[in-house]
Design a protein around this motif. Structure first.
Motif, PDB file in Angstrom:
ATOM      1  N   ASP A 117       0.832  -1.212   0.000  1.00  0.00           N
ATOM      2  CA  ASP A 117       0.000   0.000   0.000  1.00  0.00           C
ATOM      3  C   ASP A 117       0.865   1.260   0.000  1.00  0.00           C
ATOM      4  O   ASP A 117       0.539   2.243  -0.663  1.00  0.00           O
ATOM      5  CB  ASP A 117      -0.916   0.019   1.234  1.00  0.00           C
ATOM      6  CG  ASP A 117      -1.994  -1.054   1.118  1.00  0.00           C
ATOM      7  OD1 ASP A 117      -2.178  -1.573  -0.007  1.00  0.00           O
ATOM      8  OD2 ASP A 117      -2.629  -1.371   2.141  1.00  0.00           O
ATOM      9  N   LEU A 118       1.995   1.206   0.743  1.00  0.00           N
ATOM     10  CA  LEU A 118       2.903   2.358   0.803  1.00  0.00           C
ATOM     11  C   LEU A 118       3.350   2.767  -0.598  1.00  0.00           C
ATOM     12  O   LEU A 118       3.323   3.940  -0.964  1.00  0.00           O
ATOM     13  CB  LEU A 118       4.154   1.988   1.623  1.00  0.00           C
ATOM     14  CG  LEU A 118       4.094   2.090   3.142  1.00  0.00           C
ATOM     15  CD1 LEU A 118       5.405   1.587   3.722  1.00  0.00           C
ATOM     16  CD2 LEU A 118       3.834   3.530   3.562  1.00  0.00           C
ATOM     17  N   GLU A 119       3.758   1.772  -1.374  1.00  0.00           N
ATOM     18  CA  GLU A 119       4.243   2.047  -2.725  1.00  0.00           C
ATOM     19  C   GLU A 119       3.105   2.544  -3.613  1.00  0.00           C
ATOM     20  O   GLU A 119       3.292   3.472  -4.412  1.00  0.00           O
ATOM     21  CB  GLU A 119       4.864   0.780  -3.325  1.00  0.00           C
ATOM     22  CG  GLU A 119       6.110   0.347  -2.585  1.00  0.00           C
ATOM     23  CD  GLU A 119       6.741  -0.901  -3.178  1.00  0.00           C
ATOM     24  OE1 GLU A 119       6.414  -1.265  -4.321  1.00  0.00           O
ATOM     25  OE2 GLU A 119       7.563  -1.513  -2.496  1.00  0.00           O
ATOM     26  N   ASP A 120       1.894   1.938  -3.450  1.00  0.00           N
ATOM     27  CA  ASP A 120       0.753   2.335  -4.266  1.00  0.00           C
ATOM     28  C   ASP A 120       0.382   3.790  -3.998  1.00  0.00           C
ATOM     29  O   ASP A 120       0.125   4.561  -4.924  1.00  0.00           O
ATOM     30  CB  ASP A 120      -0.451   1.424  -3.980  1.00  0.00           C
ATOM     31  CG  ASP A 120      -0.193   0.002  -4.475  1.00  0.00           C
ATOM     32  OD1 ASP A 120       0.735  -0.171  -5.302  1.00  0.00           O
ATOM     33  OD2 ASP A 120      -0.884  -0.921  -4.020  1.00  0.00           O
ATOM     34  N   VAL A 121       0.379   4.160  -2.703  1.00  0.00           N
ATOM     35  CA  VAL A 121       0.046   5.541  -2.329  1.00  0.00           C
ATOM     36  C   VAL A 121       1.056   6.505  -2.959  1.00  0.00           C
ATOM     37  O   VAL A 121       0.685   7.505  -3.575  1.00  0.00           O
ATOM     38  CB  VAL A 121       0.024   5.695  -0.792  1.00  0.00           C
ATOM     39  CG1 VAL A 121      -0.035   7.171  -0.403  1.00  0.00           C
ATOM     40  CG2 VAL A 121      -1.153   4.941  -0.198  1.00  0.00           C
ATOM     41  N   ALA A 122       2.338   6.177  -2.814  1.00  0.00           N
ATOM     42  CA  ALA A 122       3.379   7.039  -3.372  1.00  0.00           C
ATOM     43  C   ALA A 122       3.190   7.204  -4.871  1.00  0.00           C
ATOM     44  O   ALA A 122       3.354   8.301  -5.415  1.00  0.00           O
ATOM     45  CB  ALA A 122       4.753   6.458  -3.068  1.00  0.00           C
ATOM     46  N   GLN A 123       2.810   6.096  -5.540  1.00  0.00           N
ATOM     47  CA  GLN A 123       2.658   6.143  -6.987  1.00  0.00           C
ATOM     48  C   GLN A 123       1.443   7.009  -7.372  1.00  0.00           C
ATOM     49  O   GLN A 123       1.529   7.820  -8.294  1.00  0.00           O
ATOM     50  CB  GLN A 123       2.493   4.722  -7.548  1.00  0.00           C
ATOM     51  CG  GLN A 123       2.789   4.619  -9.025  1.00  0.00           C
ATOM     52  CD  GLN A 123       3.557   3.338  -9.352  1.00  0.00           C
ATOM     53  OE1 GLN A 123       3.526   2.384  -8.589  1.00  0.00           O
ATOM     54  NE2 GLN A 123       4.258   3.326 -10.469  1.00  0.00           N
ATOM     55  N   THR A 124       0.321   6.886  -6.610  1.00  0.00           N
ATOM     56  CA  THR A 124      -0.865   7.707  -6.920  1.00  0.00           C
ATOM     57  C   THR A 124      -0.576   9.179  -6.630  1.00  0.00           C
ATOM     58  O   THR A 124      -1.179  10.065  -7.208  1.00  0.00           O
ATOM     59  CB  THR A 124      -2.101   7.262  -6.113  1.00  0.00           C
ATOM     60  OG1 THR A 124      -1.746   7.195  -4.737  1.00  0.00           O
ATOM     61  CG2 THR A 124      -2.628   5.933  -6.580  1.00  0.00           C
ATOM     62  N   LEU A 125       0.374   9.427  -5.712  1.00  0.00           N
ATOM     63  CA  LEU A 125       0.736  10.812  -5.417  1.00  0.00           C
ATOM     64  C   LEU A 125       1.712  11.369  -6.449  1.00  0.00           C
ATOM     65  O   LEU A 125       2.214  12.478  -6.304  1.00  0.00           O
ATOM     66  CB  LEU A 125       1.343  10.927  -4.014  1.00  0.00           C
ATOM     67  CG  LEU A 125       0.340  10.703  -2.870  1.00  0.00           C
ATOM     68  CD1 LEU A 125       1.043  10.737  -1.528  1.00  0.00           C
ATOM     69  CD2 LEU A 125      -0.790  11.731  -2.903  1.00  0.00           C
ATOM     70  N   SER A 171       4.688   9.787  -7.743  1.00  0.00           N
ATOM     71  CA  SER A 171       6.083   9.356  -7.812  1.00  0.00           C
ATOM     72  C   SER A 171       6.300   8.450  -9.022  1.00  0.00           C
ATOM     73  O   SER A 171       5.425   7.644  -9.368  1.00  0.00           O
ATOM     74  CB  SER A 171       6.468   8.577  -6.547  1.00  0.00           C
ATOM     75  OG  SER A 171       6.729   9.462  -5.496  1.00  0.00           O
ATOM     76  N   SER A 172       7.465   8.579  -9.648  1.00  0.00           N
ATOM     77  CA  SER A 172       7.827   7.658 -10.726  1.00  0.00           C
ATOM     78  C   SER A 172       8.177   6.314 -10.107  1.00  0.00           C
ATOM     79  O   SER A 172       8.337   6.202  -8.887  1.00  0.00           O
ATOM     80  CB  SER A 172       9.037   8.211 -11.486  1.00  0.00           C
ATOM     81  OG  SER A 172      10.147   8.250 -10.616  1.00  0.00           O
TER      82      SER A 172
END
Lengths: 274, 276
Positions: A170-178, A180-181
């Motif tokens: 989820d951490l990575e998914d959130v960062a990506q929706t925000l 981040s490349s």
């Protein structure tokens, strides 16, 4: 009746405690005695510090620390992205790739050394082309680094892969929706989150590289100051007496123990701050 | 009763067969060797003796019924192992220096008996990409050379040859340093040097003449070292002091066999020179 059962139980507990203490003591003694013997016998020699500062010893130590530092940097630089990719991508046959990566752990190092010679020696599959453009790798310091990297990388890649797999996706998914490349997610989210595992893997890989012997002597040969690392120097210098190998071994034992202990203490602190 | 006697005769007949498989007039198979059957000895021998001693060992086993196990290695490694208590009954290094050190450490009982001589040659891979044709070529820049470590007998002999050449005006006083600057690996024993040349991973190596076995000869070219520059390697053999007491007669019989006509003939057939 009840009292007797209680007493029987406590006797059994006591017996079990004694057994576990004895077994533990045997194992600890077996592991600690050779290490202690090296330190004790090295200190027994009156000239231990003269020997420790002799050219043969300092040369081998310098070479070992330089080559293992380079090997570790290579393992981390190439192993981290690979481990991340393996942890995040599931494809048919990834077990084959995993087994291939683990292979150097189970192969005798001498087999690894022969493989490196057949691949990168000047008659090797790749080495013959390199030779044509004037690059010879066998019997050079570069060959020492290659041998160490070959045997040590699985230890890092395994640990890093397990570390990345344990991260909350989820951490990575959130960062990506925000916004981040993928590279940004990898560097700013995944790597910091997996840091304890990466550190643990790096320490194991470094320790394995430092102890590397078989692949090195096959592929890099043994030449003081150029390819004769501490393990090779310990082996080669035994024939001229026990002083030099003892001094080298004692220094290696102290440094290795200090690194492992410092690592454990750091991990403990990291666990509290997480 | 009759059956018992018949059995006893049969058993003793079998025993005689086993103890004395053949009668020859070799010194190794005198009546003394009959009680060697079943005994087993360990021989620590220089790497360069590998082929010759394996053949001698087989013959010795056939003649005496005793078993021989060899551990071949760099003489200096083997001597260090003996000093650390490695179990061996006989020690056969490739120079007097290692035997002397072994005697100083009291792991052998004497300076031993010299049983063979050897000489050095330079070997070059068949491909010879560095173009090593003469001994002078060893000093050319960028020639990769494998030598044994200076503590290993053949490494020590090789450096003596370089000293001899450097004293010769035909080579010049800088010859030894130029050749040593080309050394890329200091091997633990002579077989490592031969293997590096055979695999064409180095351009040249200094080995014993006897190391150019038929198998190695397929892959290498030999550059002879003239007698005036060459060094004669000396092989002594002696009993160790920490050998098995009950097998001492077998160990002594092995040494006698190596020195016998049969043993010497095998050594000569592998290219060793007779010790006078």
């Amino acid at each position: 009746m009840a009292v007797r059962v209680e007493r029987g139980r406590s006797l059994q507990v006591a017996a079990e405690t004694v057994a576990i203490v004895i077994i533990s003591a045997v194992v600890l003694l077996f592991l600690a005695l050779p290490v202690f013997a090296i330190i004790e016998r090295a200190l027994e020699k009156t000239d231990v510090f003269d020997v420790a500062s002799s050219a043969r010893v300092t040369e081998a130590l310098r070479l070992s620390f330089e080559t293992t530092a380079i090997s570790l940097a290579l393992v981390i630089a190439f192993g981290t992205p690979l481990a991340y990719w393996l942890a995040r991508t599931k494809f048919p046959g990834h077990e084959v790739l995993d087994a291939l990566i683990d292979l150097p752990i189970v192969l005798p190092p001498a087999v690894g050394g022969l493989g490196l010679l057949m691949a990168f020696g000047r008659n090797g599959i790749v080495g013959s082309s390199l030779h044509d453009i004037g690059i010879d790798l066998a019997f050079t310091t570069a060959a020492v680094v290659m041998a160490q990297t070959f045997v040590a990388s699985p230890f890092y890649i395994r640990a890093a892969k397990a570390g990345f797999e344990a991260i909350d996706r989820d951490l990575e998914d959130v960062a990506q929706t925000l916004g981040s490349s993928r590279a940004g997610v990898f560097l700013r989210v995944a790597v910091p989150a997996a840091m304890p595992a990466l550190m643990a893997g790096a320490v194991m890989a470094w320790a394995r590289a430092l102890g590397e012997f078989g692949a090195t002597i096959m592929f890099a040969g043994s030449f003081p100051g150029r390819t004769q690392t501490v393990p090779l120097a310990v082996y080669r210098s035994l024939e001229t007496g026990v002083d030099v190998p003892l001094a080298l071994s004692a220094i290696l034992v102290v440094i290795s123990f200090a690194v492992l202990l410092a690592f454990r203490l750091l991990m403990k602190r990291a666990a509290f701050t997480l | 009763m009759g059956l018992f006697v018949a059995m006893a005769i049969a058993v003793s007949a079998c025993a005689n067969d086993a103890y004395a498989p053949e009668h020859t007039d070799q010194p190794g198979s005198t009546s003394a060797s009959r009680n060697l059957a079943g005994k087993s000895i360990t021989v620590f021998a220089a790497s360069s003796l590998t082929a010759a001693f394996n053949e001698i060992g087989t013959k010795f086993e056939q003649e005496t019924g005793a078993g021989v196990t060899f551990s071949f290695g760099g003489s200096s490694d083997l001597r260090a192992q003996l000093e650390q208590g490695a179990p061996a009954d006989v020690f056969a290094p490739a120079d007097a220096k290692q035997m002397g050190l072994a005697k100083d450490a009291a792991v052998v009982d004497s300076d031993g008996t010299i049983f063979a001589l050897n000489r050095l040659v330079v070997i070059v891979p068949r491909e010879n990409r560095a173009g090593v044709i003469t001994l002078q070529d060893l000093a050319k820049p960028d020639v990769k050379i494998a030598l044994a470590d200076e503590n290993v007998p053949v490494g020590n002999y090789a450096r003596q040859f370089l000293d001899n050449a450097s004293a010769d005006p035909g080579y010049g006083s800088g010859y030894k340093d130029a050749v040593l600057a080309n050394v890329v690996t200091k091997a633990a024993n002579v077989k490592e040097v031969a293997a590096a040349v055979q695999l064409d991973e180095v351009d040249a190596g200094v080995v014993y003449k006897t190391d150019v076995t038929p198998e190695i000869a397929q892959d290498v070219t030999t550059v002879e070292i003239p007698d005036v520059l060459n060094v004669i390697a000396i092989y002594p053999i002696a009993l160790t002091t920490n050998g098995q007491a009950q097998a001492k007669d077998a160990a002594q019989a092995f040494i006698s066999f190596v020195l016998s006509d049969a043993g010497q003939a095998i050594l000569m057939s592998h290219g060793f020179l007779e010790a006078q």
